[in-house]
Design a protein around this motif. Structure first.
Motif, mmCIF file in Angstrom:
data_model
loop_
_atom_site.group_PDB
_atom_site.id
_atom_site.type_symbol
_atom_site.label_atom_id
_atom_site.label_comp_id
_atom_site.label_asym_id
_atom_site.label_seq_id
_atom_site.Cartn_x
_atom_site.Cartn_y
_atom_site.Cartn_z
ATOM 1 N N THR A 118 0.847 -1.187 0.000
ATOM 2 C CA THR A 118 0.000 0.000 0.000
ATOM 3 C C THR A 118 0.889 1.246 0.000
ATOM 4 O OG1 THR A 118 -1.746 -1.142 1.201
ATOM 5 C CG2 THR A 118 -1.705 1.264 1.373
ATOM 6 N N ALA A 121 0.818 7.742 1.126
ATOM 7 C CA ALA A 121 1.613 8.697 1.898
ATOM 8 C C ALA A 121 3.044 8.540 1.393
ATOM 9 C CB ALA A 121 1.523 8.389 3.387
ATOM 10 N N LEU A 122 3.675 9.639 1.080
ATOM 11 C CA LEU A 122 5.010 9.538 0.472
ATOM 12 C C LEU A 122 6.059 9.133 1.508
ATOM 13 C CD1 LEU A 122 4.891 12.630 -1.905
ATOM 14 C CD2 LEU A 122 4.589 10.222 -2.490
ATOM 15 N N GLY A 123 7.088 8.454 1.002
ATOM 16 C CA GLY A 123 8.202 8.090 1.865
ATOM 17 C C GLY A 123 8.039 6.764 2.584
ATOM 18 N N HIS A 124 7.098 5.942 2.155
ATOM 19 C CA HIS A 124 6.887 4.641 2.810
ATOM 20 C C HIS A 124 7.434 3.469 1.993
ATOM 21 C CE1 HIS A 124 3.719 5.670 6.013
ATOM 22 N NE2 HIS A 124 4.064 6.818 5.476
ATOM 23 N N ALA A 127 11.290 1.854 2.503
ATOM 24 C CA ALA A 127 11.540 1.061 3.721
ATOM 25 C C ALA A 127 10.914 -0.330 3.588
ATOM 26 C CB ALA A 127 10.968 1.777 4.943
ATOM 27 N N MET A 128 9.708 -0.387 3.025
ATOM 28 C CA MET A 128 9.074 -1.703 2.870
ATOM 29 C C MET A 128 9.839 -2.563 1.868
ATOM 30 S SD MET A 128 4.974 -1.091 3.273
ATOM 31 C CE MET A 128 4.729 0.374 2.283
ATOM 32 N N LEU A 130 12.940 -2.373 1.309
ATOM 33 C CA LEU A 130 14.168 -2.779 2.007
ATOM 34 C C LEU A 130 13.906 -4.031 2.866
ATOM 35 C CD1 LEU A 130 16.429 -0.255 3.950
ATOM 36 C CD2 LEU A 130 16.245 -2.652 4.556
ATOM 37 N N GLY A 131 12.784 -4.006 3.576
ATOM 38 C CA GLY A 131 12.440 -5.176 4.393
ATOM 39 C C GLY A 131 12.262 -6.417 3.539
ATOM 40 N N GLY A 157 12.196 12.522 5.245
ATOM 41 C CA GLY A 157 13.260 11.946 6.074
ATOM 42 C C GLY A 157 13.217 10.430 6.080
ATOM 43 N N SER A 158 12.019 9.866 6.020
ATOM 44 C CA SER A 158 11.905 8.404 6.059
ATOM 45 C C SER A 158 12.594 7.774 4.852
ATOM 46 C CB SER A 158 10.435 7.981 6.108
ATOM 47 O OG SER A 158 9.715 8.558 5.041
ATOM 48 N N GLU A 161 16.207 7.630 5.750
ATOM 49 C CA GLU A 161 16.483 6.579 6.741
ATOM 50 C C GLU A 161 16.720 5.253 6.007
ATOM 51 O OE1 GLU A 161 13.421 6.255 9.728
ATOM 52 O OE2 GLU A 161 13.743 8.270 10.502
ATOM 53 N N ALA A 162 15.869 4.987 5.024
ATOM 54 C CA ALA A 162 15.989 3.719 4.294
ATOM 55 C C ALA A 162 17.203 3.728 3.365
ATOM 56 C CB ALA A 162 14.700 3.466 3.505
ATOM 57 N N LEU A 165 20.237 2.887 5.490
ATOM 58 C CA LEU A 165 20.293 1.495 5.958
ATOM 59 C C LEU A 165 20.592 0.534 4.800
ATOM 60 C CD1 LEU A 165 20.016 -0.450 8.353
ATOM 61 C CD2 LEU A 165 17.588 -0.666 7.789
#
Lengths: 274, 307
Positions: A118, A121-124, A127-128, A130-131, A157-158, A161-162, A165
């Motif tokens: 899903t 919202a921007l910036g999500h 990270a997903m 990456l997981g 910023g999120s 962060e990704a 990492l």
């Protein structure tokens, strides 16, 4: 799950069909974000026609390649590309935006085959991805994990962060494609929050970087076919694109983040699409 | 409680390689053994809570069962949109483990005082919200979280809290546990305040007031049937929690009793709507807000004897 590699002329035809489908359905559903969709259609067409090891039949295979559209507002163009590759039925797409239908204005997990996460919202998305990529790595899968981000969401910023990492972990099964159309929601990127020197920032975060023309299949295909660019590093492809690409009245125009195509303008607009 | 958490998680990780521990750079002197034993089921994302949740969502999309750890305020608030969209909207089995009760870090200031987390976590669809009252509840509820199909949030304390339950058999996720039975009042507690609630009932007994003590460790979904049975016929109903009085256990129970037409005297013993000023020990703050055995018993007795 090998795909026969289509030639560039075939990819152009598919992208043109996706653009026309997008304009038509956006018009009848009064949908915005047309410019944002048009800027990624060549990239997503290349991915689904020639790069990603995933088909409607293997859409739940744990070994499949996965793609996340992190710039979720460009969903309609993505749905058109998914429809042209058999993930979404034409019938369902034609009903886009109507009551009691599934496809939202931003992708929602579980609403269609091919949607891996899903967004909206921007910036999500990164990270997903990456997981997913880390799990794939630790499970010994050879799958690719590709996420398309907008330039505007590189303000988040999120996202950084990704980026930090993934570089730290050296996740070379992870690829980010930046749809760098240089226009974000309230102005040009260089005026709102300049990202340059953009490639340097990724390189400094230990990513392998390629910059290319995001509308030229002759550049997209070789880069996307040779992932990772560097073993032991995640890849970012900074795809220089044009917001509204393929519809002259929309190209490089901020307002096509918001406007819809009036029904009385539809035929004339469709006639322009290239 | 934190020791019970890592011990139980280690047992789960040993049985199931999909159980992961993901941390936002916290866990010094607690996680080292887990890291040594299960290096492929561990990730430190750095001081990056949005990434903690987003990456955990990606792991869950791959079939993993991540337990994402940070200090309660950071775990619940810094990444709230990731919790809402990535975990709750996608309904993914990520368990957030939030370290520290309201005054666990009593000298650190309000940046480290979780006082709103129950309220904001309860507001999210698909979210299960848990606040264990002793190490046995941590163990039993963590095992329960590991079986959930969706996201969950557990706030644990970290100062070697005493054991209240005598057996694990009465602890089940989503069900209240009745620790004492009394006909006059019901004291409902969540979290590390539980032993104080039990001691308050002892004090009240000495003053001629018989109080039930209920552990409401699962704040969402609320065990309406169990609570209503425990509250029936009581003159006073008191909730005790280390949380603001808005939206936590007191909020949940008052919603329940209002909906069910219960007219008992209702007391929410909680932190008022303020940022606690000053610095002091955990006990200093608990005394200030009547969250001690004496404070709870005094408030319940006053309500019981009021005309």
């Amino acid at each position: 799950m090998h795909k026969s590699k289509p030639d560039i002329e075939q990819l152009k035809k598919t992208a043109l069909a996706a653009r026309k489908m997008l304009i038509r359905i956006a018009s009848k559903s009064h949908s915005p974000h047309i410019g944002s969709s048009l800027s990624h259609i060549d990239i997503t067409t290349a991915l689904y026609s020639a790069i990603l090891n995933v088909t409607p039949k293997t859409a739940r295979d744990p070994c499949r390649d996965r793609f996340i559209l992190s710039k979720g507002h460009a969903a309609l163009g993505y749905y058109c590309v998914l429809a042209l590759h058999g993930f979404i039925s034409q019938k369902e797409l034609e009903r886009y935006g109507k009551n009691d239908t599934k496809l939202a204005g931003h992708p929602v997990l579980g609403t269609a085959k091919g949607i891996e996460a899903t967004s909206g919202a921007l910036g999500h998305g990164l990270a997903m991805a990456l997981g997913l990529a880390l799990a794939g790595k630790r499970d010994g899968l050879s799958a690719k994990y590709v996420v398309l981000v907008s330039d505007g969401e590189c303000d988040e910023g999120s996202t950084w962060e990704a980026i930090l990492l993934a570089g730290h972990l050296g996740l070379d099964n992870l690829t980010v494609i930046v749809d760098y159309n240089k226009i974000q929601s309230f102005g040009r990127v260089e005026e709102v929050l300049d990202l340059e020197p953009f490639a340097d920032k990724w390189e400094a975060s230990r990513w392998a970087v390629a910059s290319l023309d995001g509308h030229d299949f002759a550049e997209l295909l070789p880069a996307l076919s040779s992932l990772p660019l560097r073993k032991g590093k995640p890849t970012v492809i900074i795809a220089h694109t044009i917001k509204g690409k393929g519809v002259p009245i929309m190209e490089n125009k901020l307002e096509w983040h918001y406007r819809d195509v009036r029904p009385e303008d539809l035929e004339e607009t469709l006639a322009q699409v290239y | 409680m934190r020791t019970a958490f890592i011990r139980t998680l280690s047992a789960l990780a040993e049985k199931d390689k999909n159980v992961w521990l993901v941390t936002g750079d916290l866990g010094f002197s607690v996680f080292e053994n887990f890291i040594r034993r299960f290096p492929k089921q561990y990730l430190n994302v750095g001081v990056a809570e949005q990434n903690l949740i987003g990456v955990s969502a990606g792991l869950a999309l791959s079939g993993k069962r991540p337990f994402a750890y940070s200090i309660s305020t950071f775990a619940s608030m810094r990444a709230y949109e990731q919790i809402r969209n990535d975990l709750c909207y996608q309904d993914l089995p990520v368990a957030i483990i939030a370290g520290g009760s309201s005054f666990s870090y009593s000298t650190f200031g309000c940046t480290h005082f979780p006082m709103e987390d129950f309220a904001i976590m309860r507001a999210l669809p698909n979210m299960t919200v848990i606040s264990p009252g002793d190490p046995l509840e941590v163990e039993a509820l963590l095992k329960g979280m590991n079986k959930l199909r969706g996201p969950s949030y557990m706030r644990i304390a970290k100062k070697g809290e005493p054991t209240v339950h005598t057996t694990k058999s009465s602890i089940a996720l989503g069900k209240v546990a009745l620790l004492e039975s009394g006909e006059d009042a019901a004291i409902i507690a969540t979290g590390r305040i539980l032993p104080s609630a039990q001691m308050a009932a002892e004090i009240l007994k000495g003053r001629g007031i018989r109080a039930s003590v209920v552990s409401c460790h699962t704040l969402k979904p609320l065990d309406a049937r169990g609570l209503l049975a425990a509250l029936k016929g009581k003159k006073v109903i008191a909730t005790c929690e280390e949380h603001h009085e808005i939206g936590g256990l007191g909020g949940a129970v008052s919603e329940l009793i209002a909906k069910n037409g219960i007219t008992s005297r209702f007391l929410s013993i909680a932190i008022p709507d303020e940022f606690p000023s000053g610095v002091g020990s955990q006990e200093y703050f608990l005394e200030r807000y009547h969250l001690t055995p004496e404070g709870i018993s005094r408030k319940v007795e006053k309500a019981f004897r009021a005309k």
